[in-house]
Structure formats: structure tokens, C-alpha cells
Design a protein around this motif. Sequence first.
Motif, short mmCIF file in Angstrom:
data_model
loop_
_atom_site.label_atom_id
_atom_site.label_comp_id
_atom_site.label_asym_id
_atom_site.label_seq_id
_atom_site.Cartn_x
_atom_site.Cartn_y
_atom_site.Cartn_z
N THR A 184 124.62 5.39 86.13
CA THR A 184 125.82 6.06 86.66
C THR A 184 126.04 7.39 85.95
O THR A 184 126.34 8.41 86.59
N TRP A 187 123.37 9.89 87.11
CA TRP A 187 123.54 10.25 88.51
C TRP A 187 124.70 11.26 88.65
O TRP A 187 124.56 12.29 89.30
N ALA A 211 130.96 6.06 84.13
CA ALA A 211 129.87 5.15 83.72
C ALA A 211 130.50 3.94 83.01
O ALA A 211 130.09 2.80 83.24
N ALA A 214 132.14 1.73 85.77
CA ALA A 214 131.15 1.01 86.59
C ALA A 214 130.54 -0.15 85.79
O ALA A 214 130.38 -1.26 86.31
#
Length: 288
Positions: A184, A187, A211, A214
Motif C-alpha cells: 500500500t 503503491w 498503509a 490498510a
Amino acid sequence: MPAEEFMAGWVSGALGLVLGHPFDTVKVRLQTQNKYQGIMDCMVKTYRHESLLGFFKGMSFPIASVAVVNSVLFGCYSNALLALTATSHQERRAQPPSYTHVFVAGCTGGLLQAYCLAPFDLIKVRLQNQTEPRAQLGGPPPRYRGPVHCAACILREEGPRGLFRGAWALMLRDTPTLGIYFVTYEWLCRQYTPEGQTPSSATVLVAGGFAGIASWVTATPLDVVKSRMQMAGLERGAYQGMLDCIVRSARQEGLGVFFRGLLINSARAFPVNAVTFLSYEHLLLAWA
Ligand SMILES: CN(C)C(=N)NCCC[C@H](N)C(=O)O
């Protein structure tokens, strides 16, 4: 093996930890005790009964252990990526690794950090769950007088294996979710950074925060199981194992039990991991 990755992991983890500990205490209490109506009720009762200090119970050991745990996480992640892609931290902006490599390296870091974290996390959870105010005249003293006393009691009463109670659940929680954590982060950084450039501080803050969210959203069900198994050693009729804990918790309290603490975990995860990644990236830049 770049040692600065380990150092940066340590300092950044300590900053995040202090910021997030009060939220963590509320989360652990909600997951393991049935006497609170929700987040606000737990906060108010903790404050009234134990003052602000109640929110910081069990923090000294994590501060001492974060040096090991976070440097193992970030150091192993970065070194696993180095082994998989033959690129250093500085080279990775120009030659970004594939998400599969990032995921595998994250899982490797997660698995190894969970092993180091297990005894420290157990002691933290036991201390956070002591709701007696520190200096209560005439009242029953808390079971554990502090982290060292807690470790000694567990060793005496539950044996050396007692220190690793809940460790399987912790490893199962952290291995895939730390893969998700780094994927995450990578990305989001790549989405908002022109190719080949270093992400801005704002991007790092936002990517680190999301991040954290998530990974904690996906980690919460096993986080509940882990915390319950860690506390179970104190009671008679402790769980036989992870499956027994899952089945008994679901039967007695419904499936919703596996999402206890989700909201507070996510609220805590954003600032903690935003600060962790920001300081990690800045320290690596400063030492480059
Ligand atoms: C879902 N899990 C286990 C994690 N994302 N772990 C790494 C987070 C590190 C940070 N100290 C925190 O406590 O949020």
C-alpha cells in the motif's frame, strides 16, 4: 547489509509508538474485557479511574523493545528487497521493484519481527489490562508491579513457553498484513510521485497513514484472537489453541467480536504510521 535501515527503523518506530500508545490501550481493553460500552466509555472510565497515566500503562517495555522490533521489520524488509531485486534503498526510486517483490519482502519482515515482538507484546497486553489505579490506598494491589515483575511472574507461573502465548496468532497476523502494509505504501507513493523522483513529505505522510490503516483493518480479526490468547493464561479454562479461541469467541459473542477495536485501531494507525514512514525516509536521506 545496510545498517542505516535498521537504525532508521528503530528511531521511526519509537516516535510512532509514543504517539499511538493511548489508542492502543483502549483497543486492547475493548478486545479483551466485556465491561465497556464502546470507545468513549472505555476512555472516560480509564481517565476517571486511573487518570491520564492509565492510557500509558505498559509503554516502557515497547519503548525498550521497539529498537529490536522495528529495526528487524524495516531492516529485514529492505534487505529482503535487496536480495530479491539487487537494488539499494536509494536506487529503488529509479528502478522500482515489482509489487510481488515488495509483498514477499514485507511478509519476510513481518514474520521475523513477530517472532521478536511476541514476549514484549504479551507483557504490554497484560499490563494494559490492569485497571487498578497505581496508588490505591487500601485497595487490592495490581497483579503485576511493572514489566520486569510481569515477565518474572509469567516465567514462574506459566513457564518459558508462557512468554510466547499467542505467538502463532501474532505471526499469522503480521506475515500477510505487513506485505499489505508495504505494498500500500509503495503503491500510493508511486501514484503521487513523478517517475524517478523521491516522494514529497506530504505524500510519504499520506501513504504511510493509509498503509497503516490498510494493514490494521486486515489484521484486526487475528489481533483480537492474539490478545485473547495472551490474556487467557491468567484464567482457568484457558483456550486449547487458536481454533478453540476463535470458535468459543464466535459462539459466545457472535462474529462481530473479530472486529472489536477496528475503529480505534484505524484512527491510531494513521498518525502512527505517517510519522513512522516520514521519519524513516528522512533519516535514510540524511544518512545517504
Ligand atoms: C498490521 N501490523 C501488525 C502493522 N502494520 N505493523 C507495523 C506497524 C507498525 C506500527 N508500529 C504500528 O503499530 O502501527
